[in-house]
Design an enzyme around this catalytic site. Structure first.
Site, PDB file in Angstrom:
ATOM      1  CB  THR A 162     -22.901  25.086 -13.279  1.00 31.55           C
ATOM      2  OG1 THR A 162     -24.805  25.817 -13.170  1.00 31.55           O
ATOM      3  CG2 THR A 162     -23.562  24.144 -14.824  1.00 31.55           C
ATOM      4  CB  SER A 218      -6.694  16.672  13.755  1.00 31.00           C
ATOM      5  OG  SER A 218      -6.533  17.915  15.142  1.00 31.00           O
ATOM      6  CE  LYS A 220      -9.598  18.628  10.809  1.00 32.06           C
ATOM      7  NZ  LYS A 220     -10.267  19.435  10.261  1.00 32.06           N
ATOM      8  CD  GLU A 269      -6.802  18.133   2.891  1.00 28.89           C
ATOM      9  OE1 GLU A 269      -5.594  18.311   2.870  1.00 28.89           O
ATOM     10  OE2 GLU A 269      -7.960  17.337   3.087  1.00 28.89           O
TER      11      GLU A 269
END
Ligand code: ARG
Length: 455
Positions: A152, A274, A280, A287
């Site tokens: 939370t 990348s 990467k 996304e």
């Protein structure tokens, strides 16, 4: 088409501006199907001769085949799909083609076509969502015994079965399916026969057409039948809520895939590298789903805004309904088609989740419950555990390795059995309340979801 009233052709730019064929051409099959049902009704009611209607049906069948085979291309100069098909029909069968539009207007025709089209597409999307739900259920089954921290405020809160976290999304998506079904149910009435706005003087049989097209009934007010687009709003709003769910899920996947978490690893097929940083592995698909959610919200806002000031009945503004609704629909399909296999191939890093669950005092509630179950009021237990947590932090302990002698200083109720009680496995196993985070509950949820979808 307007010959009679007009002396001049429409300005070229105005003509292009006015035309909707580039986006409404996708409704060609629904337009043809609707016209066939309408023509059959006209014959049955003696409004058109059977000979004319036979020619119309034949002609429409030919057009449908030719569009589907690619032989007939949409004319970008046509005003819309309705005009294009009617024009083509008249080209092919002559005067009978010109009779098809008796007791009908493009206003009720377009209202019909969108409903037919959305009804079909909504079913397709429901199938895609159900497929995703089943994939989530399979993943959850794989993760039933995987212990993870739940959060939370993005702070570690309590330990759960990771399957429980996944199944939360399955439940949300199940409601999305329900919302789409509800929208379709309300949408599924035929506006055809409303004509321009006031119905017609012809003795039509609207129920016959509705039945032929699989509607559950007809719209009861002709002005409403041609003016409203609340069904577009309702469906797009169901899509917006669905995207909101996918977006939250995406956000978690993005977080979980980061080096900071490493709770999951996405398959190479659903990640990108990348152009400069060789290390990467980016979760672009998740996304993009998150990003495209804004687009669907935009579609919903466009629809609501387009409708809010419109006087009854039809206004050309309403042509804007299609691009927004279709964009929402296409976006949802695209997202689901990538999201589902991304989840199916996602690897769960159980060890990292367990390690994360061991830190952060996520068994503190269970320690308070331990005291409360021995008779101490929960609020008092809560306070003592708070003090113990503070001490542990100060002295570099966690609850699991804090010595019993130290515990005893806070309460005589503490015994050796506390360590077993606050072990992560026990904490999760014992969250056995209905809908709780225990493996048993997760198994029940999986069964429920599968049963609901597979019947
Ligand atoms: N292309 C129009 C639309 O999508 C069809 C209805 C046209 N009706 C009219 N009265 N101009 O809304």
């Amino acid at each position: 088409m307007w010959a009679g009233r007009f002396q001049k052709a429409l300005d070229k730019k105005a003509d292009d501006f006015n035309s909707s064929i580039r986006f409404d051409c996708r409704m060609y099959a629904q337009d043809i199907k609707g016209s066939m049902a309408h023509a059959e009704m006209l014959a049955k009611q003696g409004i058109l001769s059977q000979t004319d209607v036979d020619a119309i049906i034949d002609g429409l069948e030919g057009i449908l085949q030719d569009i589907e085979s690619g032989k007939l291309q949409f004319d970008p100069n046509a005003e819309d799909i309705h005009m294009f098909i009617e024009g083509e029909l008249t080209k092919r069968i002559g005067d009978a083609g010109k009779r098809l539009h008796t007791a009908r207007s493009r206003n009720d025709q377009v209202a019909l076509d969108i409903r037919l089209y959305l009804r079909d597409k909504a079913e397709e999307i429901v199938g895609l969502i159900e497929n995703l739900i089943l994939v989530i259920a399979d993943k959850a089954e794989e993760a039933v015994d995987v212990i993870a921290p739940a959060y939370t405020h993005l702070q570690r809160a309590q330990p759960i079965s990771f399957g429980h976290q996944l199944m939360a999304y399955a439940m949300m998506l199940l409601r999305d399916v329900g919302r789409i079904h509800d929208a379709v149910k309300r949408m599924n009435v035929s506006p055809l026969g409303s004509c321009a706005l006031a119905g017609t003087t012809y003795n039509t049989d609207r129920a016959f057409v509705a039945k032929k097209l699989g509607f559950s009934g007809v719209t009861k007010n002709s002005i409403d039948g041609v003016s409203d687009r609340d069904f577009c709003v309702e469906l797009t709003s169901a899509f917006a809520i669905l995207m909101m769910h996918l977006s939250r899920f995406s956000e978690e996947i993005i977080l979980w895939s980061s080096w900071e978490f490493k709770f999951v690893e996405l398959d190479d097929a659903y990640t990108t590298g990348s152009s400069i940083m060789p290390q990467k592995k980016n979760s672009d698909m998740a996304e993009l789903v998150r990003g495209k959610t804004g687009r669907v919200y935009g579609d919903l806002t466009a629809l609501l805004t387009m409708l809010k000031g419109l006087p009854l009945a039809y206004n050309k503004d309403m042509q804007e309904d299609k691009e927004a609704t279709f964009d929402a629909l296409d976006t949802v399909v695209m997202c689901l088609e990538v999201f589902t296999p991304m989840i199916a191939t996602m690897k769960i890093c159980a060890g990292n989740m367990y390690k994360a669950a061991q830190k952060g005092f996520i068994n503190a509630t269970d320690l308070a419950d331990y005291l409360a179950k021995k008779g101490m009021p929960f609020r008092a237990a809560y306070k003592i555990v708070g003090q113990i947590v503070a001490e542990c932090i100060e002295k570099g302990y966690v609850l699991d390795d804090y010595p019993l002698s130290e515990y005893k200083k806070h309460s005589e109720l503490f015994e050796e059995d506390l360590y077993k009680e606050i072990a992560l496995e026990t904490c999760v196993e014992k969250r056995n309340s209905e809908g709780g985070a225990s493996p048993k509950s997760v198994r029940e949820q999986i069964l429920y979801v599968r049963g609901t979808i597979r019947g």
